[in-house]
Design a protein around this motif. Structure first.
Motif, PDB file in Angstrom:
ATOM      1  N   HIS A  21       0.809  -1.222   0.000  1.00 49.49           N
ATOM      2  CA  HIS A  21       0.000   0.000   0.000  1.00 49.49           C
ATOM      3  C   HIS A  21       0.845   1.275   0.000  1.00 49.49           C
ATOM      4  CE1 HIS A  21      -2.983  -2.963   1.408  1.00 49.49           C
ATOM      5  NE2 HIS A  21      -3.878  -2.149   0.870  1.00 49.49           N
ATOM      6  N   LEU A  22       2.179   1.140  -0.141  1.00 45.85           N
ATOM      7  CA  LEU A  22       3.032   2.324  -0.022  1.00 45.85           C
ATOM      8  C   LEU A  22       2.734   3.373  -1.082  1.00 45.85           C
ATOM      9  CD1 LEU A  22       6.621   1.206   1.061  1.00 45.85           C
ATOM     10  CD2 LEU A  22       5.188   2.957   2.108  1.00 45.85           C
ATOM     11  N   ASP A  23       2.440   2.954  -2.290  1.00 42.85           N
ATOM     12  CA  ASP A  23       2.149   3.945  -3.330  1.00 42.85           C
ATOM     13  C   ASP A  23       0.896   4.742  -2.973  1.00 42.85           C
ATOM     14  OD1 ASP A  23       2.928   4.931  -6.082  1.00 42.85           O
ATOM     15  OD2 ASP A  23       0.827   4.428  -6.421  1.00 42.85           O
ATOM     16  N   GLU A  24      -0.129   4.046  -2.479  1.00 46.75           N
ATOM     17  CA  GLU A  24      -1.351   4.734  -2.073  1.00 46.75           C
ATOM     18  C   GLU A  24      -1.093   5.610  -0.850  1.00 46.75           C
ATOM     19  OE1 GLU A  24      -6.001   3.692  -0.800  1.00 46.75           O
ATOM     20  OE2 GLU A  24      -4.556   2.081  -1.228  1.00 46.75           O
ATOM     21  N   ILE A  25      -0.274   5.102   0.090  1.00 44.93           N
ATOM     22  CA  ILE A  25       0.038   5.881   1.294  1.00 44.93           C
ATOM     23  C   ILE A  25       0.775   7.173   0.933  1.00 44.93           C
ATOM     24  CG2 ILE A  25       1.488   5.911   3.375  1.00 44.93           C
ATOM     25  CD1 ILE A  25       0.821   2.893   3.657  1.00 44.93           C
ATOM     26  N   THR A  26       1.817   7.062   0.103  1.00 43.82           N
ATOM     27  CA  THR A  26       2.589   8.249  -0.238  1.00 43.82           C
ATOM     28  C   THR A  26       1.792   9.210  -1.104  1.00 43.82           C
ATOM     29  OG1 THR A  26       3.626   7.001  -2.053  1.00 43.82           O
ATOM     30  CG2 THR A  26       4.839   7.146   0.024  1.00 43.82           C
ATOM     31  N   GLY A  35       4.983  11.472 -10.504  1.00 46.40           N
ATOM     32  CA  GLY A  35       4.971  10.388  -9.524  1.00 46.40           C
ATOM     33  C   GLY A  35       6.341   9.920  -9.072  1.00 46.40           C
ATOM     34  N   GLU A  36       7.428  10.524  -9.618  1.00 46.85           N
ATOM     35  CA  GLU A  36       8.758  10.046  -9.250  1.00 46.85           C
ATOM     36  C   GLU A  36       9.076  10.272  -7.777  1.00 46.85           C
ATOM     37  OE1 GLU A  36      11.838  11.463 -11.772  1.00 46.85           O
ATOM     38  OE2 GLU A  36      11.117  10.383 -13.545  1.00 46.85           O
ATOM     39  N   GLN A  37       8.675  11.430  -7.233  1.00 46.19           N
ATOM     40  CA  GLN A  37       8.963  11.704  -5.826  1.00 46.19           C
ATOM     41  C   GLN A  37       8.222  10.726  -4.922  1.00 46.19           C
ATOM     42  OE1 GLN A  37      11.199  14.338  -4.638  1.00 46.19           O
ATOM     43  NE2 GLN A  37      11.059  12.805  -3.016  1.00 46.19           N
ATOM     44  N   ARG A  38       6.980  10.434  -5.280  1.00 46.49           N
ATOM     45  CA  ARG A  38       6.179   9.488  -4.489  1.00 46.49           C
ATOM     46  C   ARG A  38       6.814   8.099  -4.496  1.00 46.49           C
ATOM     47  NH1 ARG A  38       2.038   9.665  -7.463  1.00 46.49           N
ATOM     48  NH2 ARG A  38       2.132   7.618  -8.449  1.00 46.49           N
ATOM     49  N   ARG A  39       7.247   7.659  -5.667  1.00 51.77           N
ATOM     50  CA  ARG A  39       7.856   6.328  -5.756  1.00 51.77           C
ATOM     51  C   ARG A  39       9.200   6.284  -5.033  1.00 51.77           C
ATOM     52  NH1 ARG A  39       5.735   6.967 -10.943  1.00 51.77           N
ATOM     53  NH2 ARG A  39       7.767   7.483 -11.858  1.00 51.77           N
ATOM     54  N   ALA A  40       9.950   7.386  -5.094  1.00 51.79           N
ATOM     55  CA  ALA A  40      11.235   7.421  -4.399  1.00 51.79           C
ATOM     56  C   ALA A  40      11.045   7.364  -2.895  1.00 51.79           C
ATOM     57  CB  ALA A  40      12.009   8.680  -4.787  1.00 51.79           C
ATOM     58  N   LEU A  41      10.058   8.092  -2.380  1.00 50.28           N
ATOM     59  CA  LEU A  41       9.785   8.059  -0.936  1.00 50.28           C
ATOM     60  C   LEU A  41       9.361   6.662  -0.507  1.00 50.28           C
ATOM     61  CD1 LEU A  41       9.362   9.386   1.833  1.00 50.28           C
ATOM     62  CD2 LEU A  41       7.052  10.015   1.087  1.00 50.28           C
ATOM     63  N   ALA A  42       8.462   6.057  -1.256  1.00 46.86           N
ATOM     64  CA  ALA A  42       8.002   4.710  -0.918  1.00 46.86           C
ATOM     65  C   ALA A  42       9.169   3.727  -0.922  1.00 46.86           C
ATOM     66  CB  ALA A  42       6.923   4.259  -1.914  1.00 46.86           C
ATOM     67  N   GLY A  43      10.018   3.834  -1.930  1.00 46.76           N
ATOM     68  CA  GLY A  43      11.151   2.928  -2.022  1.00 46.76           C
ATOM     69  C   GLY A  43      12.139   3.114  -0.889  1.00 46.76           C
ATOM     70  N   SER A  44      12.370   4.372  -0.485  1.00 49.11           N
ATOM     71  CA  SER A  44      13.338   4.604   0.590  1.00 49.11           C
ATOM     72  C   SER A  44      12.810   4.098   1.924  1.00 49.11           C
ATOM     73  CB  SER A  44      13.681   6.095   0.679  1.00 49.11           C
ATOM     74  OG  SER A  44      12.555   6.871   1.054  1.00 49.11           O
ATOM     75  N   ILE A  45      11.517   4.257   2.184  1.00 49.93           N
ATOM     76  CA  ILE A  45      10.936   3.750   3.433  1.00 49.93           C
ATOM     77  C   ILE A  45      11.035   2.224   3.479  1.00 49.93           C
ATOM     78  CG2 ILE A  45       8.794   3.484   4.751  1.00 49.93           C
ATOM     79  CD1 ILE A  45       7.985   6.260   3.696  1.00 49.93           C
ATOM     80  N   ALA A  46      10.601   1.585   2.399  1.00 51.47           N
ATOM     81  CA  ALA A  46      10.650   0.123   2.352  1.00 51.47           C
ATOM     82  C   ALA A  46      12.088  -0.368   2.402  1.00 51.47           C
ATOM     83  CB  ALA A  46       9.963  -0.377   1.090  1.00 51.47           C
ATOM     84  N   PHE A  55       2.030   9.681   8.707  1.00 48.61           N
ATOM     85  CA  PHE A  55       1.352   8.728   9.582  1.00 48.61           C
ATOM     86  C   PHE A  55      -0.161   8.914   9.549  1.00 48.61           C
ATOM     87  CE2 PHE A  55       5.542   7.724  10.743  1.00 48.61           C
ATOM     88  CZ  PHE A  55       5.495   6.460  11.313  1.00 48.61           C
ATOM     89  N   GLY A  56      -0.616  10.104   9.214  1.00 45.23           N
ATOM     90  CA  GLY A  56      -2.042  10.277   8.952  1.00 45.23           C
ATOM     91  C   GLY A  56      -2.481   9.478   7.743  1.00 45.23           C
ATOM     92  N   ALA A  57      -1.618   9.471   6.713  1.00 50.38           N
ATOM     93  CA  ALA A  57      -1.927   8.707   5.506  1.00 50.38           C
ATOM     94  C   ALA A  57      -1.877   7.210   5.773  1.00 50.38           C
ATOM     95  CB  ALA A  57      -0.941   9.072   4.391  1.00 50.38           C
ATOM     96  N   ILE A  58      -0.918   6.756   6.593  1.00 51.97           N
ATOM     97  CA  ILE A  58      -0.841   5.335   6.944  1.00 51.97           C
ATOM     98  C   ILE A  58      -2.121   4.894   7.645  1.00 51.97           C
ATOM     99  CG2 ILE A  58       0.329   3.665   8.444  1.00 51.97           C
ATOM    100  CD1 ILE A  58       2.944   5.169   7.851  1.00 51.97           C
TER     101      ILE A  58
END
Length: 394
Positions: free
Chosen positions: A20-25, A52-63, A106-109
């Motif tokens: 769900h990281l893409d939806e979360i970010t 969408g590159e920033q969103r995917r980069a954030l998701a990837g770095s968290i994971a 964390f609101g999005a999570i």
């Protein structure tokens, strides 16, 4: 680093969080910018938000960070953190912004995971966030201290003293500090950020590699990103292409970037494509100026000789280096090997350090070729223009 209880929860929930990281970010950025639109002015790249590159980069770095903690609980993933810290310092991220990001992330999570986001789950991922955030704050503080700056205050006015047309779409700007002061220290391969006001009044930031300069000036080389049927025109590059001229001033950051030339006698291999040549030209300028005797194999791929930026300068620099070789590929085959870069038949020096820069598909392909040729992964360094979508897999 991560408590045993939190590690068990993160391990159990990583698959669902990752799914769900893409939806979360996406929810995170949407809500944050809706409530805090000022963050788009002079901090976040709205082009990377749109594609969408920033969103995917954030998701990837968290994971990637969470996975690294679980795989090696006693080690900190410094390579991942260093890359992010330099990117953050280049846009002047400040300590208080980690609190803002935490609130909306964390609101999005909680919104996306619903009942699965129990207090225990939130607490475990909160620990992950602050382990990562705390490490980045410390690394960024060190970077700012090295630049004699306080919490992101690295911006300075620079005057354009010359503009040079390199190809129909590539131009160089030679810059000098407007205050007449000394140049900030830069390591070969680093980049600077340019902060510029767009026609609608919003300031945007873009990074450009230092491709050359002297004791009084720095040079950045910029490619105008043309729009296509499927992609928009580059907002900053198009504006600077149309308007930047000698005598104008630009707001420029101190140099940052973790992909820098090492101080050793090991052989070097540079593999670049398109405008990815710019940090390597900066390295070659340094090597030539310091009388380097290292063995160097410089490889470059481009569409044609006419579109190959800085090729004459690169050829001159290679000629000044006593143990350097230059090989180019052109898709149109005019003056170089035909087609795309291919390492077949090339002698890769033993114990070489390899530096890659260019479009991500190019770097994936050529990195695989270097690995197949026996170059260890730890000796292959790469630079990415924009959010690093490759970090989780590196």
């Amino acid at each position: 680093m991560l408590s045993t209880q939190s590690a068990d929860i993160v391990r159990a929930t990583l698959p669902v969080v990752g799914a769900h990281l893409d939806e979360i970010t996406s929810r995170f950025y949407s809500t944050m910018f809706s409530e805090r639109p000022e963050l788009l002015d002079g901090l976040f790249n709205r082009g990377n938000q749109a594609n969408g590159e920033q969103r995917r980069a954030l998701a990837g770095s968290i994971a990637g960070f969470a996975s690294a903690l679980l795989a090696n609980p006693d080690e900190r993933p410094d390579a991942l953190l260093a890359r992010i810290a330099h990117k953050h310092a280049a846009v002047a991220v400040t300590d208080d912004q980690y609190v803002i990001v935490h609130k909306y992330l964390f609101g999005a999570i909680a919104d996306v995971l619903g009942d699965a986001a129990t207090p225990e789950v939130i607490a475990a991922w909160d620990e992950v966030y602050w382990l990562m955030g705390g490490a980045l704050i410390a690394l960024e503080a060190r970077l700012y201290a090295e630049k004699n700056a306080d919490n992101g205050r690295t911006w300075r006015e620079w005057t354009i003293v010359d503009r040079r047309e390199e190809t129909p779409d590539v131009f160089s700007l030679v810059l000098r500090p407007s205050d007449g002061g000394p140049l900030p220290e830069a390591r070969p391969g680093q980049y600077v950020s340019v902060l510029h006001r767009m026609p609608d009044g919003i300031r945007q930031i873009r990074q450009y590699s230092i491709s050359g300069g002297d004791e009084h000036t720095r040079r950045i080389t910029i490619k105008r990103v043309r729009g296509t049927e499927h992609t928009p025109e580059g907002e900053m590059s198009a504006l600077l292409y149309a308007t930047a001229k000698a005598g104008d001033t630009l707001t420029v950051s101190a140099p940052f970037g973790d992909v820098v030339l090492t101080d050793s006698d090991r052989p070097l291999v540079f593999a670049t494509a398109g405008i990815g040549c710019t940090p390597i030209v900066g390295m070659l300028n340094y090597l030539a100026a310091t009388g380097a005797t290292r063995r160097i194999l410089a490889l470059h791929a481009d569409r044609s000789r006419a579109e190959h930026a800085l090729w004459q300068e690169t050829s001159t620099l290679i000629a000044r280096l006593p143990h350097a070789q230059y090989v180019v590929w052109y898709e149109e085959g005019d003056g170089g090997l035909p087609g795309q870069m291919d390492l077949t038949g090339l002698e890769i020096p033993a114990d070489a350090e390899v530096y890659l820069c260019g479009p991500l598909p190019f770097m994936r392909e050529i990195r695989a070729q270097f690995l197949a040729a026996g170059v260890p992964a730890k000796d292959i360094h790469y630079e990415v223009f924009g959010p690093d979508l490759w970090l989780p897999a590196d």
